[in-house]
Write an enzyme that holds these catalytic residues in place. Structure first.
Site, PDB file in Angstrom:
ATOM      1  N   ASP A  96      -2.338 -38.424 -58.607  1.00 41.69           N
ATOM      2  CA  ASP A  96      -2.861 -39.181 -59.732  1.00 41.69           C
ATOM      3  C   ASP A  96      -3.333 -38.209 -60.810  1.00 41.69           C
ATOM      4  OD1 ASP A  96      -4.810 -38.755 -57.530  1.00 41.69           O
ATOM      5  OD2 ASP A  96      -6.263 -39.371 -59.049  1.00 41.69           O
ATOM      6  N   SER A  97      -3.155 -38.569 -62.057  1.00 42.06           N
ATOM      7  CA  SER A  97      -3.532 -37.740 -63.219  1.00 42.06           C
ATOM      8  C   SER A  97      -2.894 -36.357 -63.175  1.00 42.06           C
ATOM      9  CB  SER A  97      -5.062 -37.591 -63.298  1.00 42.06           C
ATOM     10  OG  SER A  97      -5.676 -38.840 -63.455  1.00 42.06           O
ATOM     11  N   SER A  99       1.853 -41.342 -63.173  1.00 46.25           N
ATOM     12  CA  SER A  99       1.259 -42.271 -62.215  1.00 46.25           C
ATOM     13  C   SER A  99       0.813 -43.548 -62.907  1.00 46.25           C
ATOM     14  CB  SER A  99       0.077 -41.608 -61.498  1.00 46.25           C
ATOM     15  OG  SER A  99      -0.855 -41.080 -62.419  1.00 46.25           O
ATOM     16  N   SER A 100       0.405 -43.474 -64.182  1.00 49.01           N
ATOM     17  CA  SER A 100      -0.060 -44.671 -64.884  1.00 49.01           C
ATOM     18  C   SER A 100       1.065 -45.686 -65.054  1.00 49.01           C
ATOM     19  CB  SER A 100      -0.661 -44.303 -66.242  1.00 49.01           C
ATOM     20  OG  SER A 100       0.295 -43.666 -67.065  1.00 49.01           O
ATOM     21  N   ASP A 117       8.787 -43.193 -69.419  1.00 46.81           N
ATOM     22  CA  ASP A 117       8.237 -43.288 -68.074  1.00 46.81           C
ATOM     23  C   ASP A 117       8.678 -44.572 -67.367  1.00 46.81           C
ATOM     24  OD1 ASP A 117       6.979 -40.970 -68.797  1.00 46.81           O
ATOM     25  OD2 ASP A 117       5.044 -41.918 -69.194  1.00 46.81           O
TER      26      ASP A 117
END
Length: 429
Positions: free
Chosen positions: A152-153, A158-159, A203
């Protein structure tokens, strides 16, 4: 590239058991939305300008186990974040109002000080996106979401993977049939409208359109895409992700949105100079010959942003040829050149990320490397000869700790460098 190994039956069964206990339903009723992370070998920072980009997913990502709630309730728990998110799909969900003061992004959402703590916003954003697009949502979900540990991040989107997972879950629970291209637009609404991030569609497109073993190519202006499969790779490859230890939320970093605005201003000047001021100020609306003729009118920063856009578009075209012919060496050289332009022309990347990029280029068996994601936080990617990937991973671990001992120690042992394979598209199991 072998058989897909993610998600494993063990992972799926673990999530199904958690959701079964949360909802008081049988394990057999639990569905799992699989939403992989993505990498972008070529096409860095040009999707928001309508450029052509390449991407592929990896065998890591988001798993969202869920059952339809039977009413309008949404109940969510997370493997990464604390607390339980509860809301109803029949509530009114308002997008965040993003404002800028003194170069810093602010939000009217005061639920938490940190973006990472507002993990429920992606689920709310999915409901907002689906309903504002005319879809009926009579049912919520009861679900448990988790991502591959440590990613994550980290710059592998990941978002977007989270947003896509929630979209797939709400659609499945409500028997809504949606095409991948529609979901690309729905996830764009989550990120652009609901969360206030001015990114493009790379993305979501990679996550929803990719196919195992292929390179996904998308024209972000026309939304046309194709899957490019090499006839036969001259060598087998692995994907290497190297993490700097830096983490922060992209919506809180003024650098990203500032670069987007600079690209638009460069396009505005070039279009005006060529008598095309009526066109939308995107660099994809500027012909390369117009750029060459009028680039002298751009001040230094704008000139660099435009140079990155046009040179990166050219690298994508050459990269597709190299990939289609199975030439990983040439493909890797273009990736390295993309990384250099991101540093010199787009001017993203902190000192630790730049150091990681340079270490990767010296590592044994590496064909090419660059930042992953926006380049304002945690990760670099490399394409590596499969026979030398373990040697390359060891080299990167050893060299990075010499330069950034504090950041390197923040990462879990053996988690600072991750060896991956190509993945597949998002789906519900």
């Amino acid at each position: 590239m072998g058989v897909l190994s993610w998600p494993s039956e063990e992972e799926l069964n673990g999530i199904r058991k958690i959701v079964s206990e949360m909802a008081g339903r049988s394990v057999e009723e639990v569905r799992v939305a699989v939403s992989p992370y993505r990498i972008c070998p070529l096409g860095a920072h040009i999707d928001h300008q309508g450029g052509t980009v390449t991407a592929m997913t990896i065998d890591k990502g988001i798993l969202l186990g869920f059952v339809p709630s039977g009413d309008t309730r949404v109940v969510l728990r997370s493997g990464q974040f604390k607390g339980e998110v509860r809301f109803r799909v029949d509530e009114t969900h308002h997008p965040r109002q993003i404002i800028q003061q003194n170069g810093v992004m602010h939000s009217n959402d005061s639920s938490s000080l940190q973006e990472e703590c507002r993990w429920g916003n992606y689920a709310r954003g999915a409901v907002y996106s689906l309903k504002s697009s005319g879809n009926e949502l009579p049912q919520g979900i009861i679900g448990y979401i988790c991502g591959t540990e440590g990613l994550d991040s980290s710059g592998v989107s990941s978002s977007a993977a989270v947003g896509v997972a929630y979209l797939l879950a709400f659609e499945s629970a409500n028997n809504i049939t949606v095409s991948p291209t529609e979901n690309i637009e729905y996830d764009r609404l989550i990120e652009n409208e609901y969360l206030g991030l001015r990114n493009g569609i790379l993305d979501q497109s990679a996550i929803l359109l990719s196919h195992h073993g292929c390179l996904t190519c998308m024209d972000c202006k026309t939304k046309e895409y194709k899957l490019v499969h090499p006839p036969k790779l001259q060598k087998t490859y692995k994907l290497l992700l190297a993490f700097s230890g830096l983490k922060h939320a992209l919506t809180n970093n003024p650098g990203y949105n500032c670069r987007v605005a600079e690209c638009q201003e460069a396009a505005r000047i070039l279009l005006h100079a060529s008598g095309n001021q009526g066109l939308e100020p995107l660099l994809s609306n500027v012909k390369p010959e117009v750029y060459e003729a009028h680039k002298c009118q751009l001040e230094s920063n704008l000139a660099k942003r435009a140079e990155h856009y046009f040179s990166e578009n050219m690298r994508v075209a050459k990269g597709l040829e190299a990939w289609a012919s199975g030439n990983l060496e040439d493909f890797g050289k273009l990736i390295a050149a993309s990384g250099l332009s991101s540093i010199k022309n787009y001017e993203c990347g902190s000192e630790p990320l730049i150091q990681l990029y340079e270490i990767l280029l010296r590592a044994p068996g590496v064909y090419g490397a660059r930042f992953s994601g926006a380049g304002f936080r945690g990760c670099c990617l490399a394409i590596v000869d499969a026979d030398r990937v373990d040697e390359a991973a060891s080299f990167v671990r050893e060299e990075y700790v010499k330069l950034q001992p504090k950041l390197a120690c923040q990462r879990k042992p053996h988690k600072g460098v991750l060896i991956c394979d190509a993945g597949d598209c998002a789906r519900v199991i």
